[in-house]
Design a protein around this motif. Structure first.
Motif, PDB file in Angstrom:
ATOM      1  N   LEU A  39      34.822  30.709  39.913  1.00  0.00           N
ATOM      2  CA  LEU A  39      35.420  31.079  41.188  1.00  0.00           C
ATOM      3  C   LEU A  39      34.651  30.466  42.346  1.00  0.00           C
ATOM      4  CD1 LEU A  39      36.386  34.684  40.332  1.00  0.00           C
ATOM      5  CD2 LEU A  39      37.904  32.820  40.862  1.00  0.00           C
ATOM      6  N   ILE A  53      44.495  43.343  34.783  1.00  0.00           N
ATOM      7  CA  ILE A  53      43.737  44.600  34.798  1.00  0.00           C
ATOM      8  C   ILE A  53      44.323  45.576  33.786  1.00  0.00           C
ATOM      9  CG2 ILE A  53      43.197  46.632  36.181  1.00  0.00           C
ATOM     10  CD1 ILE A  53      43.034  44.863  38.573  1.00  0.00           C
ATOM     11  N   ILE A 105      35.094  48.414  30.788  1.00  0.00           N
ATOM     12  CA  ILE A 105      35.648  48.925  32.035  1.00  0.00           C
ATOM     13  C   ILE A 105      34.722  48.622  33.198  1.00  0.00           C
ATOM     14  CG2 ILE A 105      36.202  51.042  33.265  1.00  0.00           C
ATOM     15  CD1 ILE A 105      37.657  51.983  30.968  1.00  0.00           C
ATOM     16  N   ILE A 106      33.434  48.841  33.019  1.00  0.00           N
ATOM     17  CA  ILE A 106      32.529  48.635  34.140  1.00  0.00           C
ATOM     18  C   ILE A 106      32.424  47.156  34.478  1.00  0.00           C
ATOM     19  CG2 ILE A 106      30.169  48.847  34.939  1.00  0.00           C
ATOM     20  CD1 ILE A 106      29.855  51.298  33.386  1.00  0.00           C
ATOM     21  N   LEU A 107      32.195  46.302  33.457  1.00  0.00           N
ATOM     22  CA  LEU A 107      31.943  44.892  33.743  1.00  0.00           C
ATOM     23  C   LEU A 107      33.228  44.127  33.990  1.00  0.00           C
ATOM     24  CD1 LEU A 107      29.101  43.697  31.418  1.00  0.00           C
ATOM     25  CD2 LEU A 107      29.058  44.354  33.785  1.00  0.00           C
ATOM     26  N   TYR A 108      34.147  44.191  33.031  1.00  0.00           N
ATOM     27  CA  TYR A 108      35.327  43.360  33.124  1.00  0.00           C
ATOM     28  C   TYR A 108      36.244  43.849  34.234  1.00  0.00           C
ATOM     29  CZ  TYR A 108      36.441  39.498  30.048  1.00  0.00           C
ATOM     30  OH  TYR A 108      36.549  38.268  29.488  1.00  0.00           O
ATOM     31  N   VAL A 109      36.693  45.092  34.139  1.00  0.00           N
ATOM     32  CA  VAL A 109      37.652  45.566  35.126  1.00  0.00           C
ATOM     33  C   VAL A 109      36.979  45.810  36.463  1.00  0.00           C
ATOM     34  CG1 VAL A 109      39.398  47.269  35.602  1.00  0.00           C
ATOM     35  CG2 VAL A 109      38.928  46.645  33.271  1.00  0.00           C
ATOM     36  N   GLY A 110      35.847  46.495  36.455  1.00  0.00           N
ATOM     37  CA  GLY A 110      35.212  46.856  37.714  1.00  0.00           C
ATOM     38  C   GLY A 110      34.405  45.753  38.344  1.00  0.00           C
ATOM     39  N   ILE A 118      34.477  41.777  37.131  1.00  0.00           N
ATOM     40  CA  ILE A 118      35.097  40.451  37.117  1.00  0.00           C
ATOM     41  C   ILE A 118      36.441  40.480  37.832  1.00  0.00           C
ATOM     42  CG2 ILE A 118      36.001  38.667  35.596  1.00  0.00           C
ATOM     43  CD1 ILE A 118      33.940  39.396  33.596  1.00  0.00           C
ATOM     44  N   MET A 119      37.241  41.505  37.595  1.00  0.00           N
ATOM     45  CA  MET A 119      38.565  41.525  38.221  1.00  0.00           C
ATOM     46  C   MET A 119      38.460  41.756  39.711  1.00  0.00           C
ATOM     47  SD  MET A 119      40.347  40.504  36.004  1.00  0.00           S
ATOM     48  CE  MET A 119      41.768  40.414  37.059  1.00  0.00           C
ATOM     49  N   VAL A 120      37.458  42.518  40.160  1.00  0.00           N
ATOM     50  CA  VAL A 120      37.264  42.672  41.600  1.00  0.00           C
ATOM     51  C   VAL A 120      36.943  41.323  42.214  1.00  0.00           C
ATOM     52  CG1 VAL A 120      35.771  43.693  43.347  1.00  0.00           C
ATOM     53  CG2 VAL A 120      36.591  45.070  41.482  1.00  0.00           C
ATOM     54  N   LEU A 121      36.104  40.555  41.502  1.00  0.00           N
ATOM     55  CA  LEU A 121      35.772  39.209  41.980  1.00  0.00           C
ATOM     56  C   LEU A 121      37.017  38.335  42.074  1.00  0.00           C
ATOM     57  CD1 LEU A 121      33.407  37.408  42.669  1.00  0.00           C
ATOM     58  CD2 LEU A 121      33.158  36.888  40.270  1.00  0.00           C
ATOM     59  N   PHE A 122      37.860  38.402  41.024  1.00  0.00           N
ATOM     60  CA  PHE A 122      39.084  37.614  41.033  1.00  0.00           C
ATOM     61  C   PHE A 122      39.975  37.989  42.204  1.00  0.00           C
ATOM     62  CE2 PHE A 122      39.771  34.585  37.835  1.00  0.00           C
ATOM     63  CZ  PHE A 122      38.998  34.914  36.749  1.00  0.00           C
ATOM     64  N   ILE A 123      40.110  39.300  42.428  1.00  0.00           N
ATOM     65  CA  ILE A 123      41.018  39.722  43.500  1.00  0.00           C
ATOM     66  C   ILE A 123      40.477  39.313  44.854  1.00  0.00           C
ATOM     67  CG2 ILE A 123      41.930  41.768  44.630  1.00  0.00           C
ATOM     68  CD1 ILE A 123      42.746  42.824  42.104  1.00  0.00           C
ATOM     69  N   ALA A 151      34.111  53.800  39.400  1.00  0.00           N
ATOM     70  CA  ALA A 151      34.036  52.458  39.970  1.00  0.00           C
ATOM     71  C   ALA A 151      35.412  51.806  40.025  1.00  0.00           C
ATOM     72  CB  ALA A 151      33.088  51.587  39.147  1.00  0.00           C
ATOM     73  N   LEU A 152      36.380  52.320  39.261  1.00  0.00           N
ATOM     74  CA  LEU A 152      37.724  51.752  39.306  1.00  0.00           C
ATOM     75  C   LEU A 152      38.421  52.052  40.617  1.00  0.00           C
ATOM     76  CD1 LEU A 152      39.266  52.419  35.815  1.00  0.00           C
ATOM     77  CD2 LEU A 152      38.425  50.303  36.740  1.00  0.00           C
ATOM     78  N   PHE A 210      39.581  49.326  43.219  1.00  0.00           N
ATOM     79  CA  PHE A 210      40.859  48.622  43.203  1.00  0.00           C
ATOM     80  C   PHE A 210      41.870  49.260  44.128  1.00  0.00           C
ATOM     81  CE2 PHE A 210      40.404  45.249  40.565  1.00  0.00           C
ATOM     82  CZ  PHE A 210      39.690  45.583  39.446  1.00  0.00           C
TER      83      PHE A 210
END
Lengths: 100, 152, 457
Positions: free
Chosen positions: A77, B15, B38-43, B45-50, C129-130, C133
């Motif tokens: 990114l 997500i 959940i912590i690493l990937y969703v919380g 990496i996906m935050v970074l992507f968004i 932490a979710l 989003f």
């Protein structure tokens, strides 16, 4: 636990969807997200086999893959942001600086 | 997710996929990998992507074609790959899994706490990869900061 | 069909308690959150030498219900170019994450939805932490500059303070040795000392980080009324806004519960294992009787009849609660044979009381800070998070680890561990403050470029 075939098939399906995303999408951010999908498919495979054999090494490997995916997403990114700053585009077709 | 025109929609579906994958890990009794996903990937990496999608979101991209020129070739090749692997599964005679030898049957009622088992393995047998991954993360952090910094 | 019904019945028989807890929480939590908001407004009024909401119901007690009705019947405005799917999804994400985090918590030895989760604390931290989003997607879906800036700032703040909070929790977990919530509280019971005393720097770090995590003052720049309108919540009206609101106060309850569980002894009475302090068991019922007596005393001074009746009703309610609290403690005196039968009730009821009491103290501290300290500017906020709290928490983990090894070498237990951990805490604070002072010396006054101008847009 379901028969291992179910997890293998799910992993295969996710993998192939990710491959389609990588090969066919023009938006490079979606390409990166498809790569994450591929890595997740591999993770499902690893953890399913780890549960089948009772060996925790599969989960440790999955952990390393998750950490590695984070590093790669961050650098990828960063590259995209740097490119966008120069060329104002995120479409793979228009990233043709090396074309003669 | 691979067919959405809008990149944010793609990210939301990813997500959902990642949360579902975490659920599969939980079903496989790998609780630690579930929460790490959940912590690493969703919380993470996906935050970074968004964030990046919001930074580079161009309206002009929404109105252009979304698939590259090679889409039909890619689809045919992927279907061929699926057929090949499916054939491999099929010609072993039965659904895979029944042919796999089970070396040690995992205990069903009470597995040892998953975090402890992973930690024991991580800090004894796989200590070197652990340290290497930490160096890798450091390098990636520095690399990302250098790449994304503005050249003033 | 028959098998499905049978399977459902079996499931219900096995999991009826967690399901009941879940239903109670989802049904009752909005009401509780509404009354926490009322308490906050009354406290704010008290600290500002005024009375707060007094008009709706006696002493303003029906104010939350009036607010809820107002929010529900408000018109649902969706901006023109907003992305409808994401606009709908964002508050759902926020409130879903917050409520799911409540599922992992134990509000007493008997009240837990996800029983025996071996990764209990990590589950709560990860799921809460979710909520990021919900903020980011809400800001983006509103299709407005102010919302997007507020959302990006808010999520940057949340992500920055998550690391510090996590490291502070790791330091507390070094003492506990497990992630299971009931085992953490049991460990504090067996060691006889709360982990907040053994790891004060970690407790302080978690306190500050949790204030930043929940977007509370003094870290509430992204949602303050005088700043970016309402930040990411600007374009949401009516029920959607109340979902965000519910998510924010539920997050407050979640972080307060996590801090109480790990640092303040959970549902244990102060000095739980010390025998000669058992008279502290009478403190809850006596407190309730005291409140009831105060209400009854103030009754003649109320101006209207309605308020007098109401005061008497409150006094009666407090007496009932005092009776419920006193029963498990007094019955073994009256009938010694009942001691064994009463023990789980004692643990459940008194445990619940002490837990709620500690969470209330923590939330009172949150509210107190909100009315007292001015807001942090965004770059000051980021500097505090990255340049002070993260080094502090990481160094704290290191030195507390060393202190624990030293402690186990000399076989220190319980309160004696303070001998080892207090120098460690002081060392961590000194080193972190040294880092901060070096950083302050290096900090040059930057002129506002587009990259660093946080007030742009």
């Amino acid at each position: 636990m379901l028969p291992i075939g179910h997890y293998l098939f799910l992993s295969l399906a996710l993998f192939l969807l990710g491959v389609i995303g990588v090969i066919t999408r023009r938006n490079v951010i979606v390409v990166l997200m498809s790569i994450e999908l591929i890595l997740n498919a591999v993770n499902i495979n690893l953890v399913a086999f780890s549960r089948l054999y009772g060996d925790v090494a599969g989960q440790v490997f999955a952990l390393f893959i998750i950490a590695d995916a984070a590093a790669e997403a961050a650098v990828g990114l960063g590259i995209i942001i740097a490119f966008f700053r120069n060329r104002e585009t995120v479409l793979a077709d228009e990233m043709d600086l090396l074309k003669w | 997710m691979v067919t959405r025109r809008n990149a944010v929609h793609s990210a939301i579906f990813l997500i959902a996929t990642l949360l579902a994958t975490a659920g599969i890990f939980l079903q496989l009794r790998a609780e630690f990998i579930f929460i790490v996903q959940i912590i690493l990937y969703v919380g993470g990496i996906m935050v970074l992507f968004i964030f990046v999608i919001m930074l580079v979101n161009l309206d002009v991209a929404l109105h252009q074609i979304k698939f590259a020129r090679q889409k039909w070739v890619a689809l045919i090749v992927t279907l061929a790959l699926t057929a090949q692997i499916g054939l491999l599964f099929w010609t072993t005679g039965k659904m895979p899994g029944q042919g796999f030898p089970i070396l040690t049957a995992a205990p069903v009622n009470r597995l040892p706490p998953n975090a402890e088992a992973v930690a024991k393995s991580l800090f004894s047998s796989y200590l070197l990869p652990f340290e290497i991954v930490s160096v890798l993360l450091l390098v990636a952090m520095i690399g990302a900061v250098v790449m994304a910094k503005k050249r003033t | 069909m028959q098998a499905a019904a049978q399977a459902t019945l079996d499931f219900l028989k096995l999991y009826w308690a967690p399901l009941l807890c879940g239903v109670v929480i989802v049904a009752v939590l909005p009401l509780i959150v509404g009354y926490i908001v009322l308490i906050e407004r009354k406290l704010m009024a008290d600290m500002q030498a005024r009375l707060g909401p007094m008009r709706v119901g006696p002493h303003g007690l029906l104010q939350p219900i009036a607010d809820a009705v107002k929010l529900l019947i408000k018109e649902d405005i969706i901006p023109d170019d907003a992305d409808k799917l994401v606009f709908w999804l964002a508050p759902v994400f926020s409130v879903g994450a917050a409520l799911l985090a409540i599922a992992g918590l134990a509000f007493g030895p008997a009240f837990q939805i996800a029983q025996d989760l071996d990764i209990g604390l990590l589950f709560v931290v990860g799921i809460s932490a979710l909520g990021i989003f919900g903020i980011v997607l809400g800001g983006w879906a509103s299709n407005s500059h102010y919302s997007l800036m507020g959302a990006l700032r808010s999520s940057a703040q949340l992500v920055s303070y998550e690391t510090a909070a996590g490291m502070a929790l790791v330091c507390g977990l070094l003492f506990a040795g497990t992630l299971n919530i009931k085992s953490i509280v049991a460990a504090q019971g067996t060691q006889g000392v709360w982990f907040g005393f053994l790891a004060p720097v970690a407790f302080f770090t978690y306190l500050v980080a949790s204030i930043a995590e929940t977007n509370r003052a003094p870290f509430d720049l992204p949602e303050a009324e005088s700043e970016l309108v309402a930040g990411y919540m600007t374009e949401f009206s009516g029920f959607r806004w109340s979902l965000y609101f519910l998510a924010e106060y539920t997050n407050m309850i979640v972080v307060a519960s996590v801090a109480t569980t790990l640092f303040l002894g959970g549902w244990l009475r102060p000095f739980a294992k010390v025998g000669w302090l058992n008279f502290l068991d009478y403190l809850p019922p006596l407190l309730m009787i005291g409140i009831a007596g105060y209400c009854a005393l103030r009754m003649p001074k109320q101006p209207t009849r309605v308020q007098q009746v109401f005061m008497l009703a409150v006094a009666g309610l407090c007496l009932v609660v005092a009776l419920v609290l006193a029963a498990p403690v007094l019955l073994p005196f009256v009938k010694p044979s009942l001691k064994e039968a009463v023990a789980p009730f004692y643990a459940g009821i008194h445990g619940g009381f002490w837990f709620i009491f500690k969470v209330s103290v923590y939330l009172y501290f949150f509210m107190w800070l909100r009315f007292t300290i001015p807001r942090y500017r965004f770059d000051q906020l980021m500097r505090l998070g990255w340049h002070f709290l993260i080094p502090l928490s990481i160094i704290n983990v290191l030195v507390v680890g060393v202190a624990l090894i030293v402690g186990s070498y000399f076989n220190l237990q319980g309160w004696a561990l303070l001998l080892a951990t207090t120098p460690a805490a002081i060392l961590a604070l000194v080193v972190a403050l040294a880092i901060l002072s070096i950083d302050q010396k290096n900090q040059v006054r930057q002129e506002g470029t587009a990259a660093t101008d946080f007030y742009a847009g």
